[in-house]
Structures are given as structure tokens and as C-alpha cells.
Design a protein around this motif. Structure first.
Motif, PDB file in Angstrom:
ATOM      1  N   MET A   1       0.832  -1.191   0.000  1.00 26.52           N
ATOM      2  CA  MET A   1       0.000   0.000   0.000  1.00 26.52           C
ATOM      3  C   MET A   1       0.875   1.253   0.000  1.00 26.52           C
ATOM      4  O   MET A   1       1.781   1.383   0.809  1.00 26.52           O
ATOM      5  CB  MET A   1      -0.912   0.019   1.235  1.00 26.52           C
ATOM      6  N   TYR A   2       0.586   2.181  -0.932  1.00 20.64           N
ATOM      7  CA  TYR A   2       1.374   3.396  -1.040  1.00 20.64           C
ATOM      8  C   TYR A   2       0.621   4.630  -0.558  1.00 20.64           C
ATOM      9  O   TYR A   2       1.220   5.665  -0.314  1.00 20.64           O
ATOM     10  CB  TYR A   2       1.805   3.615  -2.494  1.00 20.64           C
ATOM     11  N   ASP A   3      -0.722   4.549  -0.451  1.00 20.72           N
ATOM     12  CA  ASP A   3      -1.476   5.710  -0.011  1.00 20.72           C
ATOM     13  C   ASP A   3      -1.209   5.971   1.467  1.00 20.72           C
ATOM     14  O   ASP A   3      -1.231   5.057   2.291  1.00 20.72           O
ATOM     15  CB  ASP A   3      -2.973   5.498  -0.244  1.00 20.72           C
ATOM     16  N   ALA A   4      -0.986   7.241   1.811  1.00 20.21           N
ATOM     17  CA  ALA A   4      -0.607   7.600   3.180  1.00 20.21           C
ATOM     18  C   ALA A   4      -1.684   7.227   4.189  1.00 20.21           C
ATOM     19  O   ALA A   4      -1.385   6.933   5.353  1.00 20.21           O
ATOM     20  CB  ALA A   4      -0.310   9.098   3.254  1.00 20.21           C
ATOM     21  N   MET A   5      -2.948   7.235   3.771  1.00 17.50           N
ATOM     22  CA  MET A   5      -4.036   6.943   4.703  1.00 17.50           C
ATOM     23  C   MET A   5      -3.971   5.519   5.256  1.00 17.50           C
ATOM     24  O   MET A   5      -4.549   5.214   6.291  1.00 17.50           O
ATOM     25  CB  MET A   5      -5.391   7.163   4.013  1.00 17.50           C
ATOM     26  N   PHE A   6      -3.264   4.653   4.558  1.00 18.40           N
ATOM     27  CA  PHE A   6      -3.141   3.271   5.018  1.00 18.40           C
ATOM     28  C   PHE A   6      -2.445   3.202   6.368  1.00 18.40           C
ATOM     29  O   PHE A   6      -2.606   2.239   7.122  1.00 18.40           O
ATOM     30  CB  PHE A   6      -2.365   2.448   3.978  1.00 18.40           C
ATOM     31  N   GLN A   7      -1.672   4.231   6.691  1.00 19.88           N
ATOM     32  CA  GLN A   7      -0.905   4.221   7.932  1.00 19.88           C
ATOM     33  C   GLN A   7      -1.756   4.550   9.156  1.00 19.88           C
ATOM     34  O   GLN A   7      -1.303   4.391  10.284  1.00 19.88           O
ATOM     35  CB  GLN A   7       0.256   5.218   7.826  1.00 19.88           C
ATOM     36  N   VAL A   8      -2.984   5.028   8.955  1.00 19.64           N
ATOM     37  CA  VAL A   8      -3.875   5.321  10.082  1.00 19.64           C
ATOM     38  C   VAL A   8      -4.485   4.001  10.545  1.00 19.64           C
ATOM     39  O   VAL A   8      -5.345   3.429   9.881  1.00 19.64           O
ATOM     40  CB  VAL A   8      -4.983   6.316   9.673  1.00 19.64           C
ATOM     41  N   GLN A   9      -4.054   3.522  11.687  1.00 18.92           N
ATOM     42  CA  GLN A   9      -4.430   2.181  12.124  1.00 18.92           C
ATOM     43  C   GLN A   9      -5.761   2.118  12.870  1.00 18.92           C
ATOM     44  O   GLN A   9      -6.488   1.130  12.764  1.00 18.92           O
ATOM     45  CB  GLN A   9      -3.319   1.608  13.016  1.00 18.92           C
ATOM     46  N   LYS A  10      -6.103   3.160  13.637  1.00 17.64           N
ATOM     47  CA  LYS A  10      -7.324   3.119  14.438  1.00 17.64           C
ATOM     48  C   LYS A  10      -8.141   4.392  14.265  1.00 17.64           C
ATOM     49  O   LYS A  10      -8.283   5.195  15.189  1.00 17.64           O
ATOM     50  CB  LYS A  10      -6.978   2.910  15.913  1.00 17.64           C
ATOM     51  N   PRO A  11      -8.704   4.601  13.074  1.00 17.37           N
ATOM     52  CA  PRO A  11      -9.538   5.792  12.869  1.00 17.37           C
ATOM     53  C   PRO A  11     -10.874   5.650  13.599  1.00 17.37           C
ATOM     54  O   PRO A  11     -11.296   4.543  13.943  1.00 17.37           O
ATOM     55  CB  PRO A  11      -9.745   5.811  11.357  1.00 17.37           C
ATOM     56  N   VAL A  12     -11.540   6.763  13.831  1.00 13.92           N
ATOM     57  CA  VAL A  12     -12.879   6.743  14.429  1.00 13.92           C
ATOM     58  C   VAL A  12     -13.911   6.386  13.369  1.00 13.92           C
ATOM     59  O   VAL A  12     -14.877   5.667  13.621  1.00 13.92           O
ATOM     60  CB  VAL A  12     -13.201   8.110  15.067  1.00 13.92           C
ATOM     61  N   VAL A  13     -13.702   6.882  12.161  1.00 12.29           N
ATOM     62  CA  VAL A  13     -14.597   6.623  11.040  1.00 12.29           C
ATOM     63  C   VAL A  13     -13.782   6.797   9.761  1.00 12.29           C
ATOM     64  O   VAL A  13     -12.795   7.539   9.741  1.00 12.29           O
ATOM     65  CB  VAL A  13     -15.819   7.578  11.066  1.00 12.29           C
ATOM     66  N   CYS A  14     -14.173   6.105   8.698  1.00  8.11           N
ATOM     67  CA  CYS A  14     -13.428   6.145   7.433  1.00  8.11           C
ATOM     68  C   CYS A  14     -14.305   6.713   6.322  1.00  8.11           C
ATOM     69  O   CYS A  14     -15.494   6.403   6.247  1.00  8.11           O
ATOM     70  CB  CYS A  14     -12.970   4.745   7.030  1.00  8.11           C
ATOM     71  N   GLY A  15     -13.713   7.511   5.453  1.00 12.00           N
ATOM     72  CA  GLY A  15     -14.439   8.062   4.315  1.00 12.00           C
ATOM     73  C   GLY A  15     -13.574   8.076   3.073  1.00 12.00           C
ATOM     74  O   GLY A  15     -12.381   8.379   3.146  1.00 12.00           O
ATOM     75  N   ILE A  16     -14.159   7.739   1.932  1.00  8.89           N
ATOM     76  CA  ILE A  16     -13.450   7.751   0.652  1.00  8.89           C
ATOM     77  C   ILE A  16     -14.232   8.631  -0.313  1.00  8.89           C
ATOM     78  O   ILE A  16     -15.389   8.355  -0.628  1.00  8.89           O
ATOM     79  CB  ILE A  16     -13.301   6.329   0.077  1.00  8.89           C
ATOM     80  N   THR A  17     -13.604   9.700  -0.766  1.00 10.05           N
ATOM     81  CA  THR A  17     -14.253  10.639  -1.675  1.00 10.05           C
ATOM     82  C   THR A  17     -14.222  10.099  -3.105  1.00 10.05           C
ATOM     83  O   THR A  17     -13.765   8.984  -3.357  1.00 10.05           O
ATOM     84  CB  THR A  17     -13.555  12.006  -1.617  1.00 10.05           C
ATOM     85  N   SER A  18     -14.694  10.908  -4.049  1.00 15.50           N
ATOM     86  CA  SER A  18     -14.738  10.493  -5.453  1.00 15.50           C
ATOM     87  C   SER A  18     -13.337  10.157  -5.952  1.00 15.50           C
ATOM     88  O   SER A  18     -12.398  10.939  -5.764  1.00 15.50           O
ATOM     89  CB  SER A  18     -15.332  11.616  -6.309  1.00 15.50           C
ATOM     90  N   LEU A  19     -13.197   9.016  -6.587  1.00 11.98           N
ATOM     91  CA  LEU A  19     -11.902   8.565  -7.085  1.00 11.98           C
ATOM     92  C   LEU A  19     -11.757   8.895  -8.564  1.00 11.98           C
ATOM     93  O   LEU A  19     -12.725   8.869  -9.323  1.00 11.98           O
ATOM     94  CB  LEU A  19     -11.740   7.061  -6.871  1.00 11.98           C
ATOM     95  N   GLY A  20     -10.535   9.208  -8.954  1.00 11.03           N
ATOM     96  CA  GLY A  20     -10.248   9.508 -10.352  1.00 11.03           C
ATOM     97  C   GLY A  20      -8.800   9.196 -10.663  1.00 11.03           C
ATOM     98  O   GLY A  20      -8.063   8.648  -9.836  1.00 11.03           O
ATOM     99  N   TYR A  21      -8.385   9.574 -11.856  1.00 16.76           N
ATOM    100  CA  TYR A  21      -7.025   9.281 -12.317  1.00 16.76           C
ATOM    101  C   TYR A  21      -6.070  10.366 -11.834  1.00 16.76           C
ATOM    102  O   TYR A  21      -5.833  11.356 -12.522  1.00 16.76           O
ATOM    103  CB  TYR A  21      -7.006   9.180 -13.841  1.00 16.76           C
ATOM    104  N   ASP A  22      -5.525  10.171 -10.653  1.00 11.93           N
ATOM    105  CA  ASP A  22      -4.605  11.138 -10.069  1.00 11.93           C
ATOM    106  C   ASP A  22      -3.488  10.389  -9.349  1.00 11.93           C
ATOM    107  O   ASP A  22      -3.708   9.297  -8.816  1.00 11.93           O
ATOM    108  CB  ASP A  22      -5.354  12.053  -9.096  1.00 11.93           C
ATOM    109  N   HIS A  23      -2.299  10.974  -9.343  1.00 11.77           N
ATOM    110  CA  HIS A  23      -1.121  10.361  -8.712  1.00 11.77           C
ATOM    111  C   HIS A  23      -0.928   8.924  -9.211  1.00 11.77           C
ATOM    112  O   HIS A  23      -0.586   8.016  -8.451  1.00 11.77           O
ATOM    113  CB  HIS A  23      -1.259  10.381  -7.188  1.00 11.77           C
ATOM    114  N   MET A  24      -1.132   8.740 -10.500  1.00 14.14           N
ATOM    115  CA  MET A  24      -1.109   7.391 -11.070  1.00 14.14           C
ATOM    116  C   MET A  24       0.262   6.743 -10.990  1.00 14.14           C
ATOM    117  O   MET A  24       0.369   5.513 -10.920  1.00 14.14           O
ATOM    118  CB  MET A  24      -1.603   7.437 -12.520  1.00 14.14           C
TER     119      MET A  24
END
Length: 360
Positions: A1-24
């Protein structure tokens, strides 16, 4: 996993916004690969939310959530009626999608952290006053931001207004184009930045749209510039000229330690020339476009240093951003009847640099 959010191990809640072709170059070259990286934020036992996604991306998110026994909830855009007659502080229809997700995340965070008084209003058919205040007062510099040039006297010179949006993906470029087209046509535009009247007879200035563009070399201009041009053209907004410049700010790729100077006597403009060719090719290929009948943009008469392209060209490469800004200012100072509406996009670095150069 390369996305920085993967490093958050114990979030209170998770959200994923609209995905597109960025940082490919980091996340992958398909929506499925990108979604796989973004799905790393989903954690077992933690509520997770997202918005409507392309099928390829949604399937990956749902599979990851299912493997962790997480109920991935798809949030609908914010109902404008919940704002009690007010409007979002951030421009663009897509912001109602973001607002809907933000509300779901906020209510869940409040409930899971013990703030039950506000959390219990989630199903009341209205929003807490604090939510409305935040949604309507929110600002985001460099996104759908309109900035009149403070170094131009609009009473005695022409008009020069910058429209700033750091869009740098195909999806965000299309959104940016829709916003810009609506703004220059006077839709949802503050009175203080609308083109001003030229003379007492109420004859309006000639309004010309200009593009000021740069993007990082890891991005494909063929995926950015054509959607921008075509979306604007579909709204009857046509760029009279495109200006391509290097950024002023220095940025470094993560993991590198070399320091380079932002003041280079002989800047390498090969990338800007590539962008110019992509733009010119798009102009030539857009056979169905009806040319907008406007006077040509006058060139600076006595100083052609630092730019590639003539007065009749649809595009120009400047050797620096300050030179491009100077050309724009000289144009409106020499032509009181001109109102230049300049869209600055393609790079958040470029947007930030323009903000620095246009404010006293």
C-alpha cells in the motif's frame, strides 16, 4: 500500500471521496488499482462511507469492505434545502457530493465520541446549526477562487481577473472548466469581481478568456487540456490565448534531498513547449468548434523577451511566470476596453505562485 491513509491504524470513522485518475505514478494506472490503494483506509470494526463511484472502483471498495466484514455505506449528495436558503461556501456541484460525505462522517464521529446531543439530530430532517455554519463558511484557497489583480487600476486600465483552480486530473479539469465557464458568464459570481463598465455610456469592455497553465511532467497533457477546452467550448466559452509557464515555487519529490534554485538564468522550457504543442494540436483537432469573434489580444510592443509565440498565435510559452503576469498587466493597461478573464489551473504550485504575485 502506497497511499498515506493506510498508515492510520485506528480511525474513528473512514471516508473515501470520489476517485479519479490522479497520482497514477504511485497509486496505479486503472481505477481498480487506485481504488485498491484507497481501500487501505477501511479497517475492521470501523464505520466506512463513500460516495457514488465508477463501477470499476466501487467493486474494489466493496470487495475490500466485505473481506473485513465492514458495511460500506454509500452517501448521497447534500440536499440543498437543508442549508435553509444558504449556499455552500465552496463553489461547484461536486462540493454537494463532498458535503454529503462530510456530514455522514461528522455525525458518526460525534456519535462514536460521545457527543450524543448533536449526533441524535442526524435523522431529524434538518442539520445542526454548527453544520450549516461550517458548510456555508468553508473556504479553500486555490480552488474555484476568483481574484482581481490588485496591481491593476480597473477604473483607469482594462480589467484583469484571475480564476484560480488547482485542478490536475482529467475529472477535476472538467469540473474546473464548468465552474470557470459559469463564472465568466456571470453565474454565481460576486459583484465585486464582475467585469466593470468601460465608460459612462454603459458600453461593456471586450471580455477575453485566457488560459495560464502548467502541470507536473508526470501528468499527461493529452488527458488534461482537451477536456478543459471541450468542456468550456460546450458552454460557449473559448480561450483567445493559452500561456504556458514554469512554476516559481520549488518542490521536491519525496525521498530526494537535492536542493535546486528557483532562479535559473536559462530555464529549461522543454516541458512547457510540450504543453504548448498539446494545446495547439487540440485546437487544430477541434474542427467543429465555432471561433469566437473577438479582437486579437495585443502583444507587449517593446519587449518580446522571454516568450515564444506571436500576437496571432493561440498559445505562448513564457520563460517565467512574472513575465506572463507582466504581459497580462501591460495588455490591460494599454487597452482600456479589454477585460481579461484568466483561468489559472493544472498545478497547485502555479496557483499559489499567482496568488503571491497578484496580492499586495
Amino acid at each position: 500500500m502506497y497511499d498515506a491513509m493506510f498508515q492510520v491504524q485506528k480511525p474513528v470513522v473512514c471516508g473515501i471521496t470520489s476517485l479519479g485518475y490522479d497520482h497514477m505514478e504511485i497509486l496505479g494506472y486503472t481505477l481498480g488499482e487506485i481504488a485498491g490503494e484507497k481501500a487501505g483506509i477501511i479497517k475492521r470494526g470501523i464505520p466506512a462511507f463513500t460516495v457514488q463511484q465508477p463501477d470499476e472502483a466501487m467493486c474494489v471498495l466493496e470487495d475490500e469492505a466485505s473481506s473485513l466484514n465492514v458495511d460500506l455505506q454509500v452517501v448521497q449528495p447534500l440536499d440543498v434545502n437543508l442549508l435553509n436558503g444558504l449556499k455552500l461556501g465552496l463553489e461547484g456541484e461536486h462540493q454537494y457530493v463532498n458535503a454529503g460525505l462530510a456530514i455522514a462522517l461528522s455525525f458518526t464521529w460525534l456519535r462514536r465520541t460521545g457527543h450524543l446531543e448533536l449526533a441524535n439530530q442526524e435523522h431529524a430532517g434538518s442539520l445542526p446549526e454548527q453544520f450549516i455554519k461550517g458548510l456555508t463558511a468553508a473556504t479553500f484557497q486555490g480552488r474555484a477562487q476568483i481574484v482581481p489583480d490588485q496591481y491593476v487600476d480597473s477604473e483607469n486600465d482594462g480589467d484583469l481577473v484571475f480564476y484560480l483552480d488547482g485542478a490536475h486530473s482529467p475529472e477535476s479539469m472538467e469540473i474546473c472548466a464548468k465552474w470557470f465557464s459559469g463564472a465568466v458568464k456571470g453565474e454565481n459570481q460576486p459583484d465585486k469581481v464582475k467585469p466593470q463598465v468601460f465608460d459612462p455610456s454603459s458600453a461593456e469592455r471586450v471580455q477575453l478568456e485566457i488560459l495560464l497553465f502548467n502541470c507536473m511532467s508526470v501528468r499527461d497533457p493529452e488527458l488534461l487540456l482537451p477536456p478543459l477546452m471541450k468542456t468550456c467550448a460546450s458552454q460557449d466559452v473559448h480561450f483567445k490565448k493559452a500561456l504556458f509557464v514554469p512554476n516559481v515555487s520549488v518542490y521536491h519529490k519525496v525521498g530526494t534531498h537535492n536542493l535546486t534554485s528557483s532562479t535559473v538564468s536559462e530555464p529549461n522550457l522543454s516541458w512547457q513547449l510540450t504543453l504548448q504543442r498539446a494545446w495547439d494540436n487540440s485546437m487544430q483537432n477541434d474542427k467543429g468548434r465555432e471561433a469566437k469573434q473577438v479582437d486579437h489580444v495585443p502583444e507587449e510592443k517593446n519587449d518580446d523577451s522571454g516568450k515564444s509565440g506571436g500576437s496571432e498565435s493561440s498559445s505562448v510559452v513564457f520563460s517565467s511566470l512574472p513575465l506572463a503576469i507582466k504581459w497580462l498587466r501591460d495588455t490591460v493597461r494599454q487597452n482600456q476596453s479589454v477585460s481579461l478573464q484568466v483561468l489559472v489551473t493544472g498545478s497547485l504550485h502555479l496557483v499559489g505562485d499567482v496568488l503571491k504575485l497578484t496580492r499586495k
